[in-house]
Design an enzyme around this catalytic site. Structure first.
Site, PDB file in Angstrom:
ATOM      1  N   ASP A 138       0.327   2.281   4.166  1.00 54.00           N
ATOM      2  CA  ASP A 138       0.286   2.810   2.806  1.00 54.00           C
ATOM      3  C   ASP A 138       1.334   3.905   2.615  1.00 54.00           C
ATOM      4  OD1 ASP A 138      -0.773   2.659   0.275  1.00 54.00           O
ATOM      5  OD2 ASP A 138      -2.311   4.156   0.632  1.00 54.00           O
ATOM      6  N   ASP A 214      -7.872   0.447  -2.132  1.00 57.32           N
ATOM      7  CA  ASP A 214      -8.280   1.767  -1.633  1.00 57.32           C
ATOM      8  C   ASP A 214      -9.805   1.880  -1.592  1.00 57.32           C
ATOM      9  OD1 ASP A 214      -5.581   2.538  -1.469  1.00 57.32           O
ATOM     10  OD2 ASP A 214      -5.571   3.074  -3.593  1.00 57.32           O
TER      11      ASP A 214
END
Length: 293
Positions: A138, A214
C-alpha cells in the site's frame, strides 16, 4: 521444532507473497483498463464479482447461521432471499439511483465482512505475513512515483471522472459559524445540526473516500487478533481506529491521497504483541490474585 517454525514461516511468506502479487496484478490491470477508457468493463466485472460474492458467500453464511441456530428453511426460500439480497446489493452499490446513502454504505460493509470472513481461513502465520506485506504494498502503490494507485489517482484528476469501484464515502460538511454557536449548547443538538443542515447554514461539503479493501484487511487484523483472546482483539480494534484517525489527520494536512493501511497495521502488529505478552498476562495475574484497580 525450530526447523519446523522456519519452514512454516517460509511457507506462510510464499502464500502471502502470492496473494499480494495477485492483488498487484489485478490493480495494474484496472489501471491499464481505466487509462484506455474501458471503465464500463471495470464496472461490469465488479458488478459480476459483487453479485457472486453476495450470492455465494451470503448463502454459505446464512446456511451456517441457520444450522447453528437449529433452524430449518427450505432451499427455495434460501435461494430467493439470498439472490434478492445480491441483486439489491449490486443496485445499491453501483447504480444508487433512489437508494439512501446509508443503504449503500451498509452493503459495502457487508462486502468487507464477507471478504474478511473468507480470508480468516488463512492460518495465523500467513494472516500476519499477509497484513504486513499488504501494508508495504500500500505504501509503494500510493506514494511511489511508479505506484499504480498513484497513477490511477492522477488519471482521475486529469479526466475529472470518478473511478467505478468499491469506495466507502462519507460526507464532511463544514458548519456555518452561527450554526456552531447555536449547536454548542448540547452534543445532541450539534449532531442533529450537522446531519440535517439547512441550505443557508451549511458550509462547503466535501467527502472522504476509503477503499473497501482497507475495511477488509482491518477486519482480518481484528479477526486474527481475536483468535488469541478478547484482550488482543479489543486492543487491535482500538488501535485500528487510532491509526485511521491519524491517517485522516495527515490527509487533512497534506491534501492528497494517502495509504490507509500502514499506520493501522503497524499499530495493530505492535499492540497485538504487547497485548498477548504483557497486557493479557498482567490482567490474568490481577484476576488470579483478586486485585481490582
Amino acid at each position: 521444532a525450530e526447523g519446523n517454525g522456519v519452514a512454516h514461516l517460509e511457507k506462510s511468506l510464499e502464500t502471502a507473497l502470492g496473494t499480494v502479487a495477485a492483488l498487484a496484478a489485478a490493480t495494474c490491470c484496472v489501471v491499464l483498463l481505466y487509462k484506455h477508457r474501458m471503465a464500463k468493463l471495470i464496472t461490469g466485472y465488479m458488478m459480476l464479482s459483487s453479485f457472486l460474492l453476495f450470492g455465494v458467500l451470503a448463502r454459505y453464511m446464512l446456511v451456517q447461521l441457520l444450522a447453528a441456530a437449529a433452524m430449518s428453511w427450505d432451499a427455495l426460500s434460501v435461494y430467493l432471499a439470498v439472490w434478492n439480497f445480491a441483486a439489491v446489493g449490486v443496485y445499491a452499490v453501483f447504480i444508487q439511483r433512489g437508494v439512501p446513502p446509508a443503504a449503500t454504505q451498509w452493503y459495502l460493509i457487508c462486502i468487507s465482512v464477507f471478504m474478511a470472513w473468507q480470508l480468516r481461513n488463512f492460518d495465523d502465520w500467513t494472516g500476519w505475513c499477509l497484513l504486513i506485506l499488504l501494508a508495504l504494498w500500500d505504501l509503494f502503490a500510493v506514494l511511489s512515483p511508479w505506484g499504480p494507485l498513484r497513477a490511477l489517482v492522477n488519471l482521475m484528476k486529469e479526466r475529472d471522472e470518478p473511478m467505478p469501484g468499491l469506495l466507502y464515502e462519507a460526507k464532511v460538511t463544514e458548519p456555518h459559524p452561527e450554526e456552531e454557536t447555536q449547536a454548542s449548547s448540547s452534543a445532541t443538538t450539534h449532531v442533529e445540526a450537522r446531519q440535517c443542515p439547512s441550505p443557508a447554514a451549511a458550509g462547503p461539503e466535501e467527502s472522504i473516500k476509503l477503499g473497501l479493501g482497507d475495511f477488509v484487511f482491518y477486519s482480518l487484523l481484528v479477526s486474527k487478533a481475536s483468535s488469541s483472546g478478547f484482550v488482543a482483539g479489543a486492543t487491535c480494534f482500538l488501535v485500528i481506529l487510532c491509526g485511521l484517525a491519524a491517517t485522516l489527520m495527515l490527509l487533512s494536512f497534506y491534501q492528497k491521497a494517502l495509504p490507509a493501511l500502514p499506520i493501522s497495521i503497524a499499530l495493530g502488529v505492535v499492540f497485538f504483541w504487547l497485548a498477548t505478552h504483557l497486557i493479557d498476562p498482567y490482567l490474568r495475574f490481577l484476576q488470579s490474585a483478586e486485585l481490582f484497580l
